[in-house]
Design a protein around this motif. Sequence first.
Motif, PDB file in Angstrom:
ATOM      1  N   MET A  57       4.323  11.730   7.435  1.00  0.00           N
ATOM      2  CA  MET A  57       5.209  11.981   6.307  1.00  0.00           C
ATOM      3  C   MET A  57       5.013  13.407   5.762  1.00  0.00           C
ATOM      4  N   LYS A  58       3.784  13.862   5.738  1.00  0.00           N
ATOM      5  CA  LYS A  58       3.528  15.235   5.284  1.00  0.00           C
ATOM      6  C   LYS A  58       4.196  16.238   6.220  1.00  0.00           C
ATOM      7  N   ASP A  59       4.052  16.006   7.521  1.00  0.00           N
ATOM      8  CA  ASP A  59       4.678  16.903   8.498  1.00  0.00           C
ATOM      9  C   ASP A  59       6.199  16.854   8.383  1.00  0.00           C
ATOM     10  N   ILE A  60       6.742  15.661   8.198  1.00  0.00           N
ATOM     11  CA  ILE A  60       8.194  15.525   8.049  1.00  0.00           C
ATOM     12  C   ILE A  60       8.673  16.271   6.810  1.00  0.00           C
TER      13      ILE A  60
ATOM     14  N   LYS B  68       0.847  -1.187   0.000  1.00  0.00           N
ATOM     15  CA  LYS B  68       0.000   0.000   0.000  1.00  0.00           C
ATOM     16  C   LYS B  68       0.883   1.238   0.000  1.00  0.00           C
ATOM     17  N   PRO B  69       0.942   2.004  -1.106  1.00  0.00           N
ATOM     18  CA  PRO B  69       1.707   3.253  -1.092  1.00  0.00           C
ATOM     19  C   PRO B  69       1.159   4.204  -0.025  1.00  0.00           C
ATOM     20  N   VAL B  70       2.048   4.751   0.798  1.00  0.00           N
ATOM     21  CA  VAL B  70       1.644   5.642   1.885  1.00  0.00           C
ATOM     22  C   VAL B  70       1.870   7.101   1.519  1.00  0.00           C
ATOM     23  N   ALA B  71       3.080   7.416   1.046  1.00  0.00           N
ATOM     24  CA  ALA B  71       3.400   8.803   0.703  1.00  0.00           C
ATOM     25  C   ALA B  71       4.683   8.844  -0.098  1.00  0.00           C
ATOM     26  N   GLN B  72       4.729   9.710  -1.091  1.00  0.00           N
ATOM     27  CA  GLN B  72       5.983  10.017  -1.777  1.00  0.00           C
ATOM     28  C   GLN B  72       6.685  11.114  -0.988  1.00  0.00           C
ATOM     29  N   MET B  73       8.019  11.006  -0.888  1.00  0.00           N
ATOM     30  CA  MET B  73       8.779  11.995  -0.124  1.00  0.00           C
ATOM     31  C   MET B  73       9.718  12.836  -0.981  1.00  0.00           C
ATOM     32  N   THR B  74      10.322  12.242  -2.006  1.00  0.00           N
ATOM     33  CA  THR B  74      11.185  13.017  -2.903  1.00  0.00           C
ATOM     34  C   THR B  74      10.984  12.547  -4.336  1.00  0.00           C
ATOM     35  N   SER B  75      11.347  13.387  -5.267  1.00  0.00           N
ATOM     36  CA  SER B  75      11.313  13.038  -6.694  1.00  0.00           C
ATOM     37  C   SER B  75      12.390  13.846  -7.388  1.00  0.00           C
ATOM     38  N   GLY B  76      13.130  13.203  -8.263  1.00  0.00           N
ATOM     39  CA  GLY B  76      14.200  13.930  -8.928  1.00  0.00           C
ATOM     40  C   GLY B  76      14.704  13.210 -10.163  1.00  0.00           C
ATOM     41  N   PRO B  77      15.676  13.803 -10.824  1.00  0.00           N
ATOM     42  CA  PRO B  77      16.194  13.238 -12.074  1.00  0.00           C
ATOM     43  C   PRO B  77      17.239  12.162 -11.838  1.00  0.00           C
ATOM     44  N   TRP B  78      17.514  11.439 -12.910  1.00  0.00           N
ATOM     45  CA  TRP B  78      18.685  10.566 -12.968  1.00  0.00           C
ATOM     46  C   TRP B  78      19.819  11.346 -13.612  1.00  0.00           C
ATOM     47  N   TRP B  79      21.004  11.186 -13.069  1.00  0.00           N
ATOM     48  CA  TRP B  79      22.201  11.857 -13.571  1.00  0.00           C
ATOM     49  C   TRP B  79      23.101  10.828 -14.260  1.00  0.00           C
TER      50      TRP B  79
ATOM     51  N   ALA C 239       9.266  16.311  -2.049  1.00  0.00           N
ATOM     52  CA  ALA C 239       8.233  16.312  -3.095  1.00  0.00           C
ATOM     53  C   ALA C 239       7.099  15.420  -2.611  1.00  0.00           C
ATOM     54  N   TYR C 240       6.438  15.856  -1.536  1.00  0.00           N
ATOM     55  CA  TYR C 240       5.421  15.039  -0.888  1.00  0.00           C
ATOM     56  C   TYR C 240       4.199  14.840  -1.776  1.00  0.00           C
ATOM     57  N   LEU C 241       3.722  13.597  -1.803  1.00  0.00           N
ATOM     58  CA  LEU C 241       2.421  13.263  -2.379  1.00  0.00           C
ATOM     59  C   LEU C 241       1.684  12.361  -1.403  1.00  0.00           C
ATOM     60  N   ASN C 242       0.374  12.518  -1.297  1.00  0.00           N
ATOM     61  CA  ASN C 242      -0.386  11.648  -0.410  1.00  0.00           C
ATOM     62  C   ASN C 242      -0.506  10.248  -0.999  1.00  0.00           C
ATOM     63  N   SER C 243      -1.151   9.373  -0.259  1.00  0.00           N
ATOM     64  CA  SER C 243      -1.218   7.961  -0.643  1.00  0.00           C
ATOM     65  C   SER C 243      -1.837   7.763  -2.025  1.00  0.00           C
ATOM     66  N   GLU C 244      -2.945   8.409  -2.274  1.00  0.00           N
ATOM     67  CA  GLU C 244      -3.638   8.234  -3.552  1.00  0.00           C
ATOM     68  C   GLU C 244      -2.798   8.730  -4.727  1.00  0.00           C
TER      69      GLU C 244
ATOM     70  N   GLY D  66       9.583   6.936  -1.596  1.00  0.00           N
ATOM     71  CA  GLY D  66       8.492   7.122  -0.659  1.00  0.00           C
ATOM     72  C   GLY D  66       8.351   5.972   0.313  1.00  0.00           C
ATOM     73  N   LEU D  67       7.217   5.955   0.979  1.00  0.00           N
ATOM     74  CA  LEU D  67       6.941   4.980   2.026  1.00  0.00           C
ATOM     75  C   LEU D  67       5.787   4.084   1.612  1.00  0.00           C
ATOM     76  N   ALA D  68       5.903   2.783   1.915  1.00  0.00           N
ATOM     77  CA  ALA D  68       4.836   1.829   1.607  1.00  0.00           C
ATOM     78  C   ALA D  68       4.668   0.858   2.771  1.00  0.00           C
ATOM     79  N   ALA D  69       3.469   0.320   2.887  1.00  0.00           N
ATOM     80  CA  ALA D  69       3.134  -0.628   3.955  1.00  0.00           C
ATOM     81  C   ALA D  69       2.575  -1.903   3.338  1.00  0.00           C
ATOM     82  N   PRO D  70       2.551  -2.996   4.085  1.00  0.00           N
ATOM     83  CA  PRO D  70       1.925  -4.207   3.556  1.00  0.00           C
ATOM     84  C   PRO D  70       0.441  -3.968   3.248  1.00  0.00           C
ATOM     85  N   ALA D  71      -0.040  -4.588   2.186  1.00  0.00           N
ATOM     86  CA  ALA D  71      -1.468  -4.519   1.889  1.00  0.00           C
ATOM     87  C   ALA D  71      -2.251  -5.053   3.082  1.00  0.00           C
TER      88      ALA D  71
END
Length: 327
Positions: A274-277, A119-130, A295-300, A255-260
């Motif tokens: 995660m949003k607060d962090i 279960k995706p919980v939250a995205q925390m960062t997003s960036g390019p490949w170098w 680059a926070y995103l919520n679970s959905e 990001g962060l994920a949990a078991p289904a």
Amino acid sequence: MKKSASSLIAGAATILALISSAPMAQDASDYPSRPIELVVPYGAGGGNDLVARVMSAVAPDYLGQPVIIRIRPGAGSVLGLSEVARSKPDGYTLAWPGPHSLVISAFNEVPLDFLKDLKPVAQMTSGPWWLVVRGDSPYNTLEEFIAYAKENPGEIIMANSGNLAIGHLPALQLEEMADVEFTHLPFDGGGPAYAAVISGDADAVHGVTAAVVPKLASGDFKALAITGHDRHPEAPDVQTYEEQGYPIMTSINIGLAAPAGTPPEVIAKLETAMKDISEDKTFISLLGKLGDTPAYLNSEDYAAVMQGFLDSSRPIAKKLRDAGVIQ
């Protein structure tokens, strides 16, 4: 007819057994009440590991419990993520994925369906490949790099963080767009792949911002290109692939994920934390020292991003299968 005392006792015991064996809703009001284990399914020293350690440094302020990191690399993240997927869905064993396993599942049959088993919980960062080479490499530009690859097919050794993992993808895209051939050298995670370039065992690698930027500053690496539309503020002189004629847009999302099956109340608590962090000044500062930003995103929304990675990888997988590169 009156029932005997023994039959009444037996019946009561049966009822109690049925009640005790029925699934009970987990009380998440005191969650978390003990330390949380965070499985990083990539090698130590890679971008995922570094960002996880930054997050874990401030997490107790928002979760009230420490987050203990455990490195579990292998099979392009599938081993670690599968272990988390099999864990009790109580919020005490979590995963710190990138999109690697999604790409792997597009290329191969693997014992993990990310969006079903986790279960995706939250995205925390997003960036390019170098695209980086060693600091004393003879290649100073992407043009020189491609020119050598065209004249010497297969001689450039391109390290990656796992065969057909997400870090492998931009190299495959570059091969196709530039009509060149690399020799691909997979490792269990970014850290060993970066070390191979620094030691001279490989010529180049696609790395993540958190791992690459400090090595650019130290002189261990020099960058030839980055994916995406925009240059990076930490290295504004490094041109994008797109600027140089190769529109490679693959990104790295952590990001962060949990078991289904983890209770919604637990997911909600983790999502809020995660949003607060992501807005925490210390987290932002420590992440900035790695050249990265939240680059926070919520679970959905995080789930939608991961689904997009899977969908965009399938056409590339099909091309490789049609060409006989993979089965």
